[in-house]
Design an enzyme around this catalytic site. Sequence first.
Site, short mmCIF file in Angstrom:
data_model
loop_
_atom_site.label_atom_id
_atom_site.label_comp_id
_atom_site.label_asym_id
_atom_site.label_seq_id
_atom_site.Cartn_x
_atom_site.Cartn_y
_atom_site.Cartn_z
N SER A 200 0.82 -1.29 -0.01
CA SER A 200 -0.09 -0.13 0.09
C SER A 200 0.89 1.20 0.02
O SER A 200 1.83 1.43 -0.70
CB SER A 200 -0.91 -0.07 1.32
OG SER A 200 -1.86 0.97 0.98
N ASP A 270 -16.97 -16.67 -12.76
CA ASP A 270 -15.88 -17.54 -11.94
C ASP A 270 -15.51 -18.68 -12.79
O ASP A 270 -13.92 -18.96 -12.72
CB ASP A 270 -16.59 -18.16 -10.59
CG ASP A 270 -15.82 -18.91 -9.90
OD1 ASP A 270 -14.47 -18.89 -10.05
OD2 ASP A 270 -16.26 -19.64 -9.00
N ASP A 273 -12.34 -19.13 -16.34
CA ASP A 273 -11.22 -19.29 -16.52
C ASP A 273 -10.61 -20.87 -16.27
O ASP A 273 -9.41 -21.22 -16.15
CB ASP A 273 -10.10 -18.70 -15.21
CG ASP A 273 -10.78 -18.78 -13.78
OD1 ASP A 273 -11.44 -19.97 -13.78
OD2 ASP A 273 -10.42 -17.95 -12.89
N ASP A 277 -13.94 -21.92 -8.66
CA ASP A 277 -13.36 -21.75 -7.26
C ASP A 277 -13.22 -20.81 -6.33
O ASP A 277 -12.73 -20.53 -5.48
CB ASP A 277 -11.72 -22.25 -7.67
CG ASP A 277 -11.26 -21.11 -8.79
OD1 ASP A 277 -11.96 -20.24 -9.03
OD2 ASP A 277 -9.97 -21.25 -8.93
N ASP A 423 -8.57 -5.88 -5.26
CA ASP A 423 -8.27 -4.94 -4.31
C ASP A 423 -9.22 -3.64 -4.58
O ASP A 423 -9.34 -3.15 -5.31
CB ASP A 423 -6.64 -4.27 -4.65
CG ASP A 423 -6.33 -3.28 -3.64
OD1 ASP A 423 -7.01 -2.77 -2.93
OD2 ASP A 423 -5.11 -3.31 -3.62
N HIS A 462 -7.04 -6.04 -0.32
CA HIS A 462 -5.91 -4.85 -0.23
C HIS A 462 -5.00 -5.33 0.48
O HIS A 462 -5.13 -5.61 1.58
CB HIS A 462 -6.47 -3.75 0.17
CG HIS A 462 -5.44 -2.39 0.20
ND1 HIS A 462 -4.68 -2.24 -1.18
CD2 HIS A 462 -4.93 -1.96 1.36
CE1 HIS A 462 -3.73 -1.30 -0.64
NE2 HIS A 462 -3.94 -0.85 0.69
#
Length: 574
Positions: A200, A270, A273, A277, A423, A462
């Site tokens: 950060s 979801d 890809d 999962d 994030d 984050h």
Amino acid sequence: MRLRVQGRTGVGAPAVVLAVLMTVGGAQAVARVVPTSSSGPPVVLPTVGCATLAGQDLSGTPGAPAVIGSATEATSPDGSAACEVKGTVAPQIQFDVFLPTKTWRQRYLQLGCASLCGNIDFFADAADGCVPLTRGDFALATTNQGHAGVSGFDATFGADPQLRADFGYRADHVVALVAKRLIALYYGQGPRYSYFDGCSQGGHQGLTEAQRYPHDFDGIVAGAPASLLTSLIVWSTGWHATANTDALGRPILTAAELPALHAAVLRECDARDGLADGQIDDPRACEFDPRSLRCAAGSDSAGCLTDAQIDAVRKLYDGPRDERGRRMYPGGEPVGSEANWARWVTPTAAGAPAVAEGNATNALKYLAYPSARPSATLRDLLYDSATFREIYQRAGIYDASDPDLTAFRAAGGKLILWHGWADPAISPYGTIAYYHALTERIGGREATQQFARLFMLPGVAHCGAGQGPDAIDALTPVLAWVEHGVAPDRLVATKRQDDDVVRTRPVYPYPAVARYDGSGSTDDAANFAPAAPPTRYSDDIAWLGSFRSGYEQTCGWHNGHWSCTPARKPGSSR
């Protein structure tokens, strides 16, 4: 000056005495090396007592006049016995240094801070699972970044131009200088290797060091870096707040709607890809329309979205834009991050603003303009190019956006960047945009990966948490890269519930992705291999602060200096 240990250091070998570095209290100090069978540089013991450091005069340190406040025996954040040294670099950059008394392996590690800093806070888990950190190999240091704050987003220090500069770029450099001098005084030699690790604001600090002070650190780990800090704390966080606020100042989308929204996103995206999962490998592959959750006429519940909430979600995904629809930050909230919006975007308590609102308001009051404007509010912020240019003049103080790392590379520096794809606080698109600019400046991906690699973590929020495996050790790989020339070809991310490991996944250097090999558990990293992404998205993200956006004015680093120049000749069109 870096001294190399020479002579035998294996089991049974005699201790090696190094050259005299300096005098302490009138006596010559020499490093005392302890033989060891462990890998890595050998242990070096102190040459003076801890209390001796309290009497040292560091006021003459070039560029970093310092005063030692105390030097006492203590326990380091990594659990080792250490000499803790506290002090201040003028005008008010506080630092805390821990010098191991029995285990130092000639390594120095400086840790970053969080939010707008303002306090001394060691993150002992900065390198989660890193064995060298847990056994006391490092001299450790951190800083308050040049000011004292009452909260994480307290920006009142910005009323003082010097404190702005200390926060923006100076503090870490001068603390590195002082810490290395303390190391040399205590052990009779300086560190053989120096490292920086932060996430950060800590990631911003690491990139600032690589760009402005390329000789301070041999290896840098920069996680979720707040590198485009000026636009982040004004336009990105301001947009998070205003896009979700109605005309009466009330939140449009609340924390109650987030579970249903995130569940709808996972249903839609979801499995794209190849695995269902609970995490999305790349949010750019997800074309989710929040209108699919539209409430029936006359209804309003946590399981659906009103028209106003649909509009707010779309704005949050998109990110801030000016009066002509041009981006004011490289991106908005990534699709798949919705479960992480609570507290950051949506308030979690009645009457308490979300974090993004408090962050942006503090920035407007004390950091965004040439001098403080304590009465400024988010309602005063205009999302237009003229205001953007006015505020962006401060980027020369705050931003770590210079893609020219040739000096860092020439010094032998190694950089690991990482960012979570989910994030909510710092958009991952900003880090991707920076890495793209870096590859262009260095001469392509292959040349860049010789010293700098980016790892994108699916489902991670984050600096950790979120739905994906979020615990990584990037410090051990950067040690191997710096000290042995072994570049990291993957990181292994771990997900825990309570104390149990429930999933591990490999993360490969961007843009490579992890693909299941078809056998064994999908929760075991051993069953995945690197693959090219199915779609190669453009990382050259045009926004008002970019170098090649085509907008009427560009601010950035040019020939080693920050300046704002026209991006196109007068009369040309985009």
